[in-house]
Enzyme design. Sequence first.
Site, short mmCIF file in Angstrom:
data_model
loop_
_atom_site.label_atom_id
_atom_site.label_comp_id
_atom_site.label_asym_id
_atom_site.label_seq_id
_atom_site.Cartn_x
_atom_site.Cartn_y
_atom_site.Cartn_z
NE ARG A 31 -9.13 2.41 1.02
CZ ARG A 31 -9.33 1.74 2.15
NH1 ARG A 31 -10.20 2.16 3.03
NH2 ARG A 31 -8.66 0.64 2.38
NE ARG A 35 -13.59 2.96 -0.17
CZ ARG A 35 -13.36 1.98 0.67
NH1 ARG A 35 -13.79 0.78 0.41
NH2 ARG A 35 -12.68 2.20 1.78
NE ARG A 44 -14.48 0.71 -11.52
CZ ARG A 44 -14.41 0.03 -10.40
NH1 ARG A 44 -13.80 0.53 -9.34
NH2 ARG A 44 -14.93 -1.16 -10.32
CG ASP A 80 -5.94 -2.41 -5.60
OD1 ASP A 80 -6.93 -2.02 -4.94
OD2 ASP A 80 -5.31 -3.45 -5.31
CE1 TYR A 155 -5.84 -8.46 0.84
CE2 TYR A 155 -3.99 -6.95 0.56
CZ TYR A 155 -5.29 -7.19 0.97
OH TYR A 155 -6.04 -6.18 1.50
#
Length: 346
Positions: A31, A35, A44, A80, A155
């Site tokens: 990561r 973010r 973004r 992702d 998921y």
Amino acid sequence: MSNAAASPIESPFLAACRGEQPSRTPVWFMRQAGRSLPEYKTARGTTTMLEACRTPELVCEITMQPVRRYGVDAAIFFSDIVVPLAAVGVDVEIVPGTGPVVAEPFRTEDDLKRLRNLDPCDVGYITEAIGLLVKELGDTPLIGFAGAPFTLASYLIEGGPSRDHAKTKALMHSAPELWHGIASRLAAICGEFLRVQVEAGARAVQLFDSWAGALSEADYRRFALPHSTAALAGVAQSVPRIHFGVGTAHLLEAMAETGAEISGVDFRIPLEQAAERLPDKVLQGNLDPALILADDAALLAATDAVLESGRGAKGHIFNLGHGVLPDSDPEKLKLVVDRVHEVSAR
């Protein structure tokens, strides 16, 4: 082992992947692209996560940001784990603050029919983005990645993130044929997604089994191991393969049986213990991501301890024991990179 011609400057990351003696211990962060970086938020803007993952120029820019800022030894492709699911028609949305949410969860044989194979044409934007990146990165290798079948299946079955994976485990044991049907389809999709990235120029891959730690070793071996092995087999002999899961100290040996050359180790087990249990594997890890929020002295001491702990392994790639936390100060991550390079230079 690389799919590209030998680089004029040997990559410490690729040398470590092969168990050779690199010029320094390589470092990158799970990561690292995303973010925690202010430039990421600017790039973004209001674009949704899935839209961002399908926009080659944006993927290239976001993937490059931590390479420019930190001087890490490898780039991780910005994407992702649910991108290939969306590409084959699964109605999945990445909800901010929640994660992937599946509109119609998979629970029956009819649901299995909704999972078709991935065609490279479904993800042309991936090939295009990696083409842009290979030019930008030069000698810095790009790591491609995919989610492992168990994590993706959880998921699909739960309908979103889950603390206990109860519906997934219940389906595994109550309808094992359906489970293996779903997981084998996902293994084919994951394997093709990895292969597309390697063909486009990724120099290594990582398979993330984020939620495998929720399984006992017996259940992992029965329900997950065969499918992760199949997913990784598609890029065997072409690039180094890293396999990582969270809370998987009890599964180290079992996960190593997938064939991955590099075992990712989370922060819950010291690297020297992992090295004793996996003497033939290169290890990746495993600074606790929370320590990026500590003061400089504590952070540097912990960084030194991880480097020392990794000395007994066949090879060591420095990383966090999970992904960069959103509140991490980029300057602290730069501090870690510089420290690893300084202390480990040979």
